[in-house]
Design a protein around this motif. Structure first.
Motif, mmCIF file in Angstrom:
data_model
loop_
_atom_site.group_PDB
_atom_site.id
_atom_site.type_symbol
_atom_site.label_atom_id
_atom_site.label_comp_id
_atom_site.label_asym_id
_atom_site.label_seq_id
_atom_site.Cartn_x
_atom_site.Cartn_y
_atom_site.Cartn_z
ATOM 1 N N MET A 1 0.844 -1.168 0.000
ATOM 2 C CA MET A 1 0.000 0.000 0.000
ATOM 3 C C MET A 1 0.897 1.241 0.000
ATOM 4 S SD MET A 1 -3.152 0.853 2.576
ATOM 5 C CE MET A 1 -3.790 -0.771 2.315
ATOM 6 N N ALA A 2 0.596 2.169 -0.860
ATOM 7 C CA ALA A 2 1.395 3.393 -0.972
ATOM 8 C C ALA A 2 0.685 4.553 -0.272
ATOM 9 C CB ALA A 2 1.607 3.732 -2.436
ATOM 10 N N TYR A 3 1.507 5.453 0.245
ATOM 11 C CA TYR A 3 0.984 6.615 0.961
ATOM 12 C C TYR A 3 1.560 7.894 0.378
ATOM 13 C CZ TYR A 3 -0.522 3.445 4.673
ATOM 14 O OH TYR A 3 -1.136 2.453 5.394
ATOM 15 N N HIS A 4 0.790 8.950 0.488
ATOM 16 C CA HIS A 4 1.329 10.279 0.234
ATOM 17 C C HIS A 4 2.248 10.595 1.408
ATOM 18 C CE1 HIS A 4 -1.359 11.524 -3.038
ATOM 19 N NE2 HIS A 4 -2.301 10.846 -2.410
ATOM 20 N N GLY A 5 3.171 11.508 1.203
ATOM 21 C CA GLY A 5 3.982 11.980 2.313
ATOM 22 C C GLY A 5 3.203 13.032 3.084
ATOM 23 N N ALA A 6 3.517 13.193 4.345
ATOM 24 C CA ALA A 6 2.843 14.201 5.171
ATOM 25 C C ALA A 6 3.875 15.188 5.699
ATOM 26 C CB ALA A 6 2.112 13.544 6.334
ATOM 27 N N THR A 7 3.390 16.369 6.039
ATOM 28 C CA THR A 7 4.211 17.377 6.704
ATOM 29 C C THR A 7 3.460 17.804 7.954
ATOM 30 O OG1 THR A 7 5.047 18.155 4.563
ATOM 31 C CG2 THR A 7 5.366 19.606 6.456
ATOM 32 N N ILE A 8 4.104 17.660 9.110
ATOM 33 C CA ILE A 8 3.478 17.953 10.397
ATOM 34 C C ILE A 8 4.479 18.736 11.231
ATOM 35 C CG2 ILE A 8 2.408 16.950 12.463
ATOM 36 C CD1 ILE A 8 1.790 14.450 10.716
ATOM 37 N N CYS A 9 3.995 19.737 11.962
ATOM 38 C CA CYS A 9 4.917 20.556 12.750
ATOM 39 C C CYS A 9 5.153 19.972 14.145
ATOM 40 C CB CYS A 9 4.428 22.003 12.850
ATOM 41 S SG CYS A 9 3.274 22.338 14.181
ATOM 42 N N TYR A 10 6.121 20.538 14.807
ATOM 43 C CA TYR A 10 6.521 20.124 16.156
ATOM 44 C C TYR A 10 5.340 20.104 17.127
ATOM 45 C CZ TYR A 10 9.096 20.239 20.583
ATOM 46 O OH TYR A 10 9.565 19.966 21.840
ATOM 47 N N ASN A 11 4.410 21.036 16.971
ATOM 48 C CA ASN A 11 3.243 21.103 17.852
ATOM 49 C C ASN A 11 2.096 20.209 17.392
ATOM 50 O OD1 ASN A 11 4.135 22.860 19.894
ATOM 51 N ND2 ASN A 11 3.842 24.615 18.556
ATOM 52 N N GLY A 12 2.282 19.488 16.284
ATOM 53 C CA GLY A 12 1.262 18.540 15.830
ATOM 54 C C GLY A 12 0.270 19.096 14.830
ATOM 55 N N HIS A 13 0.492 20.307 14.322
ATOM 56 C CA HIS A 13 -0.391 20.836 13.279
ATOM 57 C C HIS A 13 -0.093 20.127 11.963
ATOM 58 C CE1 HIS A 13 -0.140 24.553 15.954
ATOM 59 N NE2 HIS A 13 -1.384 24.119 16.059
ATOM 60 N N VAL A 14 -1.123 19.587 11.332
ATOM 61 C CA VAL A 14 -0.941 18.918 10.047
ATOM 62 C C VAL A 14 -0.873 19.998 8.968
ATOM 63 C CG1 VAL A 14 -1.926 17.311 8.372
ATOM 64 C CG2 VAL A 14 -2.132 16.840 10.822
ATOM 65 N N ILE A 15 0.284 20.116 8.348
ATOM 66 C CA ILE A 15 0.492 21.104 7.292
ATOM 67 C C ILE A 15 0.003 20.537 5.967
ATOM 68 C CG2 ILE A 15 2.203 22.554 6.120
ATOM 69 C CD1 ILE A 15 1.825 23.021 9.241
ATOM 70 N N SER A 16 0.348 19.292 5.695
ATOM 71 C CA SER A 16 -0.099 18.626 4.472
ATOM 72 C C SER A 16 -0.223 17.130 4.711
ATOM 73 C CB SER A 16 0.879 18.886 3.325
ATOM 74 O OG SER A 16 0.466 18.155 2.175
ATOM 75 N N LYS A 17 -1.305 16.571 4.225
ATOM 76 C CA LYS A 17 -1.487 15.120 4.290
ATOM 77 C C LYS A 17 -1.208 14.484 2.923
ATOM 78 C CE LYS A 17 -6.413 16.151 4.115
ATOM 79 N NZ LYS A 17 -7.664 16.101 4.826
ATOM 80 N N TYR A 18 -0.739 15.338 1.971
ATOM 81 C CA TYR A 18 -0.436 14.902 0.613
ATOM 82 C C TYR A 18 1.019 15.099 0.202
ATOM 83 C CZ TYR A 18 -5.490 15.034 0.047
ATOM 84 O OH TYR A 18 -6.823 14.817 0.189
ATOM 85 N N ASP A 19 1.702 16.082 0.800
ATOM 86 C CA ASP A 19 3.036 16.453 0.329
ATOM 87 C C ASP A 19 4.052 16.484 1.459
ATOM 88 O OD1 ASP A 19 2.280 16.986 -2.383
ATOM 89 O OD2 ASP A 19 1.340 18.838 -1.674
ATOM 90 N N ALA A 20 5.123 15.728 1.278
ATOM 91 C CA ALA A 20 6.244 15.804 2.211
ATOM 92 C C ALA A 20 7.001 17.101 1.943
ATOM 93 C CB ALA A 20 7.166 14.608 2.011
ATOM 94 N N ASN A 21 7.544 17.658 2.993
ATOM 95 C CA ASN A 21 8.352 18.880 2.888
ATOM 96 C C ASN A 21 7.610 20.024 2.206
ATOM 97 O OD1 ASN A 21 10.647 17.608 4.084
ATOM 98 N ND2 ASN A 21 11.006 16.602 2.132
ATOM 99 N N SER A 22 6.323 20.159 2.478
ATOM 100 C CA SER A 22 5.553 21.206 1.815
ATOM 101 C C SER A 22 5.920 22.604 2.304
ATOM 102 C CB SER A 22 4.055 20.956 1.962
ATOM 103 O OG SER A 22 3.676 21.009 3.314
#
Length: 156
Positions: A1-22
């Motif tokens: 199963m493949a996944y999109h990359g995610a970007t999440i901050c130190y405080n846990g805010h989801v920046i992107s659920k589709y793009d790593a290093n957004s």
């Protein structure tokens, strides 16, 4: 199963659920963002990729708390665990045994495991002697991170 990359901050805010290093920093709190496990460098999983299917951006995503590859807590998880311990240290009316009971229960409140109901009982027992300020503060800190079974048991 493949996944999109995610970007999440130190405080846990989801920046992107589709793009790593957004983006390098969170636009909500200014903290550094992560797209890879700081321990083993495995990518942080975003949403599941479904080939040939357009997925609406409103699709539900639950940020992971621990790395699927090495089991290490992600920075936002470690921050919650550390903050809870710091809160406990501020309550002078709470004895060391109660503090340890709460501290040891918290990791099992974040994930659904067979130990979660036991952790809920330990957490509640430990908080019996706590100041109302600690009780309210630690509840506010953990609420967004508690697993579903812990939420049900704690907030019946």
């Amino acid at each position: 199963m493949a996944y999109h990359g995610a970007t999440i901050c130190y405080n846990g805010h989801v920046i992107s659920k589709y793009d790593a290093n957004s983006q390098k920093y969170c636009s909500k709190c200014g903290k550094e963002t992560y797209s890879f496990c700081h321990n083993c460098k495995a990518p942080i999983r975003g949403l599941i990729k479904i080939d040939g299917v357009f997925v609406a951006s409103s699709r539900t995503y639950t940020k992971p708390l621990y790395c699927y590859e090495c089991g290490s807590p992600y920075p936002w998880t470690q921050y919650i665990l550390n903050s809870a311990v710091e809160l406990l240290s501020l309550d002078n009316s709470l004895d060391e045994e109660s503090k340890e009971l709460i501290k040891n229960a918290i990791p099992n409140l974040l994930t659904d495991t067979p130990a979660t109901p036991i952790a809920v009982a330990q957490y509640n027992k430990g908080l019996e002697k706590a100041d109302i300020i600690l009780t309210n503060s630690i509840t506010a800190l953990l609420t967004d991170f508690l697993c579903s079974s812990a939420k049900k048991l704690l907030f019946l």
